[in-house]
Design a protein around this motif. Structure first.
Motif, PDB file in Angstrom:
ATOM      1  N   SER A   4       0.827  -1.207   0.000  1.00  0.00           N
ATOM      2  CA  SER A   4       0.000   0.000   0.000  1.00  0.00           C
ATOM      3  C   SER A   4       0.858   1.253   0.000  1.00  0.00           C
ATOM      4  CB  SER A   4      -0.969   0.009   1.184  1.00  0.00           C
ATOM      5  OG  SER A   4      -0.255   0.041   2.399  1.00  0.00           O
ATOM      6  N   THR A   7       2.007   1.699  -3.573  1.00  0.00           N
ATOM      7  CA  THR A   7       0.883   2.190  -4.371  1.00  0.00           C
ATOM      8  C   THR A   7       0.696   3.681  -4.148  1.00  0.00           C
ATOM      9  OG1 THR A   7      -0.212   0.053  -4.338  1.00  0.00           O
ATOM     10  CG2 THR A   7      -1.597   1.971  -4.788  1.00  0.00           C
ATOM     11  N   THR A 112      -2.485   0.712  -9.764  1.00  0.00           N
ATOM     12  CA  THR A 112      -2.669  -0.710  -9.447  1.00  0.00           C
ATOM     13  C   THR A 112      -3.907  -1.305 -10.094  1.00  0.00           C
ATOM     14  OG1 THR A 112      -3.936  -0.239  -7.437  1.00  0.00           O
ATOM     15  CG2 THR A 112      -1.529  -0.463  -7.215  1.00  0.00           C
TER      16      THR A 112
END
Length: 157
Positions: A4, A7, A112
Motif C-alpha cells: 500500500s 501504491t 494498481t
C-alpha cells in the motif's frame, strides 16, 4: 515498503504530473472509468509503438534490464507506451513511433488497476524510474530483426 505504501508513492508520483493532483487522485478513486488525463513532457515523455513492434520490444527490454520504467498498453494491446525521460519526444527520430512529449496528454489508469481501454504492463513504482531511450531503441532494433526473421521464415520462395 509495504504494497500500500508503494501504491501511494506511485500514485503521488503520477499525480504530481497533473495540473491539479487532487483532481487526478479523485478521478482514479471515484470516476467509473478509473483513468486520468495527464500531460506528458514534465516528468516523463511516452514513446508509443504499434503492438506488432511494441510487444516484442517489451519482451526484449524485459530480458535486457531488471525493471523498465512504466509501460502502458491500450485495449487489445494495439499500442504499447514506454515512459521515457522528458525531452525524449522532441529528439526522437524513429519512424512508426508516436512520441508524446510537451503539449501531449496521456490517458493513465490508477497505478494498481486496469481501466477500460488502458492497463499497465509495468506499473510505476513511485521512484521516478523511466526507461533509458537508448536501451529502448536497441530493444526495438532487436525486436524488428526478430519480426523480419519470422516473416522471412514464412516465405516459400
Amino acid at each position: 515498503m509495504s504494497g500500500s505504501g508503494r501504491t501511494r508513492t506511485a500514485m503521488e508520483w503520477l499525480a504530481s504530473a497533473a495540473p491539479d493532483p487532487d483532481a487526478c487522485r479523485w478521478e482514479w478513486e471515484r470516476h467509473p472509468m478509473g483513468v486520468a488525463l495527464l500531460p506528458a513532457g514534465r516528468l516523463w515523455d511516452v514513446l508509443i509503438l504499434i503492438g506488432k513492434l511494441g510487444h516484442p520490444t517489451f519482451d526484449v527490454l524485459s530480458r535486457v534490464i531488471d525493471r523498465p520504467g512504466p509501460v502502458l498498453a491500450d485495449h487489445g494491446s494495439a499500442r504499447i507506451g514506454f515512459f521515457v525521460p522528458p525531452g525524449t519526444a522532441g529528439r526522437w527520430l524513429g519512424t512508426g513511433v508516436r512520441a508524446a512529449g510537451r503539449g501531449s496528454w496521456i490517458v493513465v489508469p490508477h497505478p494498481t488497476r486496469t481501466a477500460r481501454g488502458v492497463r499497465w504492463l509495468v506499473p510505476p513504482d513511485g521512484s521516478g524510474l523511466l526507461t533509458d531511450p537508448a536501451v529502448l531503441e536497441m530493444s526495438m532494433h532487436e525486436a524488428a530483426a526478430v519480426i523480419a526473421r519470422s516473416a522471412g521464415e514464412g516465405d516459400t520462395g
